[in-house]
Motif scaffolding. Structure first.
Motif: not given
Lengths: 479, 213
Positions: A55, A114, A116, A163-165, A167-168, A177-179, B162, B166, B169-170, B172-173, B176
């Protein structure tokens, strides 16, 4: 190492907050800065960022930004001791602590691997910066703080959506899924292009707000205008570079995905628009600090524009980021001194700065030439590389327009700065207020930064050349 | 299930128009609070299995977005000696027209963004983007500092919608991000509003317009 680098200033911030004496508290800032500088040197020497699982790590792009932030902060640290000594009437508890927290959060944005975590760190810089803007506790600084908070928070919220986009873009394709930056880059060709593109646009708008690209720059003149010079220097040199780093990381992802054409178009247009807006507002600007804010918008525009051109312009962009950071340090700190000495920051009252404050006045003049990209200073060299890149890429009209706008901006900056520097100073106040003179602590840091700007114009040290080359290679896809 | 979800997303979009059209500040706060409660319940409909973590997200969101933050704003409203109207820069019909244009734009954009199967409806993206744009509109066209905080809350709600995609899949993001951001930012903004209140006696960004070129 990363934990230490983030924690070191944060611990000092905690100590500063608990420290009793208002007079000795600012002396906590320089040791924190020097320690950070030492850690930066160590980390840069043995860079080696972890693989996809980590990270925190220092990538070649981050190394360049860290170099800039750490040196700039060290200069500001010594300056702020001299500055706060003069403002002994004010409680500097929150200011000192937040200055150190600001360094800690900027460091975290640089080390994050990362998306996030990067976002959280960027949000933290916004919050740590707000009390710096509010230091003077009057209605002007309150208004500036409010605008800064609202506009930056909206930017940060849009960056989160972006950032969500991102990930999506992998969820859509049924990928794990990983950021983490490297995971995304590794999977880049498989990611869903529409989501990547719209994610990039949102990230550019979001972090571009923090960077101060037009039309999201509206907080900048107010915040820089009302904040103490030290804060202006750190915002315009450090925080904007961190925000630009986020955008470069997003650009690298789009390059890896083969979608760079879209991203570069956006950067190009937003960049040229920013330079144009700066040119309009810098002319006839009477307020020195607001003038510097528009100069910052201009240089952020040049950075975005250069990143949009890519290719041969890229090394110039990174170098320009460093040059601009140091030059802005010189300007904001010397204008800070002038503001104190005249009790004003507009050319209505500031005249003959060179006579009243010989050192700060001369440094302001030298800084003007540096920030206007004239030889023999660093920004001249980096601008030349960017311009060469622009013309090589065949964007002749962009290069021409940029040169024309830079000319206007130089004329605008020059008029304001010269009228502040030349002439006879107004009568000094009748001794009711302490008279402000250049001191070692408020002069030497600026002189050091000016020396760096000059050095970078004459000769770029080998290690910095290597940093830049690594960063460019990293951007272009290799590791 | 899908029709129920679609209905909720359309309801959220309609709430946006209510936010834009209401003249009383208290009314707007109430609508935003209702939006927060609906948002809090949405994860229950989207996720088949209910576990402790999801339960906490649901309760936390409802408590924060539906109760605590609106309560804080109402408190601030009561403490301040300000007029209880929204006082926009542009007329309410103009706000509504802009809101409609924004929603149309949101639908257009989300039509071009391919959804993963499972949550097949692109109404979710439409609702999210339309709420973000509504928040932005409130932020830019309303005079008071308090209304700007409301606008920011609405914008955050849009981002949260939105984020629901997620949650699996995510997780915690999402948790948080939204909670921390809301809490800290609103808290800090609350502090600033307090200072504005002290400094200017009336809290209105109308007065916060001294700095300009």
């Amino acid at each position: 190492m990363p934990y230490l680098m983030v924690a070191w200033p944060a611990v000092f911030a905690g100590v500063a907050f608990a420290w009793r004496s208002n007079r000795t508290r600012p002396w906590l800032i320089p040791p924190a800065a020097l320690g950070h500088l030492l850690l930066t040197a160590l980390a840069s020497a043995r860079m080696g960022y972890p693989g996809p699982e980590g990270w925190l790590g220092l990538d070649p792009l981050g190394r360049v930004v860290l170099f800039l932030v750490s040196i700039l902060f060290a200069a500001c640290a010594f300056f702020s001791v001299g500055y706060l000594r003069f403002r002994a009437d004010r409680d500097n508890r929150v200011f000192s602590a937040c200055l150190l927290l600001f360094l800690s959060t900027m460091t975290l944005t640089i080390w994050s691997r990362h998306w996030g975590l990067m976002w959280v760190a960027m949000e933290a810089t916004t919050l740590a910066g707000a009390p710096l803007v509010y230091f003077n506790r009057n209605s002007g600084s309150l208004e500036a703080t409010w605008k800064y908070l609202i506009v930056s928070s909206v930017g940060i919220a849009l960056a989160l959506l972006g950032t969500f986009f991102l990930a999506y873009a992998s969820v859509r394709q049924g990928l794990p899924t990983s950021l983490l930056i490297e995971d995304l880059v590794a999977n880049a060709p498989l990611l869903s292009p529409p989501w990547l593109r719209s994610g990039f646009a949102l990230i550019l708008i979001g972090y571009g707000t923090k960077m101060g690209l037009a039309p999201m720059h509206t907080w900048k003149p107010d915040a820089y205008g009302e904040a103490p010079g030290v804060a202006g220097a750190l915002f315009s040199g450090g925080m904007t570079a961190c925000a630009f780093l986020m955008i470069l990381r997003a650009l690298r992802l789009l390059k890896a995905a083969g979608e760079e054409a879209f991203a570069e178009q956006l950067l190009l247009w937003i960049g040229i628009f920013s330079v144009a807006v700066a040119a309009v507002f810098v002319v006839r600007q009477k307020d020195l600090k607001r003038m510097l804010a528009y100069s910052s918008v201009e240089h952020m525009g040049i950075l975005a524009l250069g990143a949009g051109i890519g290719g041969a312009a890229l090394p110039g962009v990174l170098l320009h980021m460093v040059n601009n950071g140091f030059a802005k340090g010189v300007l904001f700190l010397s204008v800070g001194n002038i503001h104190r000495a005249f009790g004003s920051k507009t050319t209505d009252r500031v005249r003959g700065a060179v006579r009243r404050l010989p050192l700060s006045g001369m440094l302001l003049l030298a800084g003007l030439f540096a920030v206007a990209c004239s030889p023999p200073f660093g920004p001249f060299v980096s601008l030349l590389v960017i311009l060469k890149g622009i013309f090589q890429a065949g964007w002749h009209w962009v290069g021409g327009a940029l040169l024309l706008l830079l000319f206007f901006i130089f004329a605008g900056l020059g008029t304001t700065v010269l009228s502040a520097a030349q002439g006879v100073p107004p009568e000094e106040s009748d001794g009711a207020e302490p008279v402000y003179r250049d001191t070692f602590l408020t002069g030497a840091p600026i002189l050091a930064l000016m020396g760096l700007v000059l050095l970078l114009g004459l000769h770029i040290p080998g290690f910095l050349q290597a940093f830049l080359a690594d960063a460019v290679q990293y951007m272009e896809g290799g590791r | 299930m899908t029709t129920l979800l679609d209905g909720i997303f359309i309801a959220l979009i309609l709430l946006n128009f209510l936010i834009l059209g209401k003249a009383s500040l208290q009314g707007v706060i109430r609508v935003v609070s209702a939006q927060g409660v609906i948002l809090g319940l949405l994860p229950l409909l989207l996720n088949a299995h209910l576990d402790l973590r999801l339960g906490l997200v649901v309760l936390g969101t409802i408590a924060l977005k539906g109760l605590i933050l609106p309560r804080m704003l109402v408190r601030a409203l009561e403490e301040l000696s300000i007029r209880r109207e929204v006082e926009p820069y542009i007329s309410f019909p103009a706000s509504l027209v802009l809101g409609a244009l924004g929603t149309a734009f949101a639908m257009l954009v989300s039509h071009h963004l391919p959804m993963a199967h499972g949550l097949g409806s692109d109404l979710l993206t439409s609702a999210s983007l339309s709420t973000v744009l509504t928040g932005f509109l409130v932020l830019t066209t309303r005079r008071k500092a308090l209304t700007q905080v409301l606008g920011y809350l609405v914008l955050e709600n849009g981002v949260f919608i939105f984020g629901l995609l997620l949650l699996e899949s995510l997780p915690f993001l999402v948790e948080m991000g939204v909670l921390l951001d809301l809490f800290v930012a609103i808290f800090v903004m609350g502090v600033v509003i307090h200072h504005i209140n002290r400094e200017f006696a009336t809290e209105s960004t109308e007065r916060l317009t001294a700095l300009k070129d």
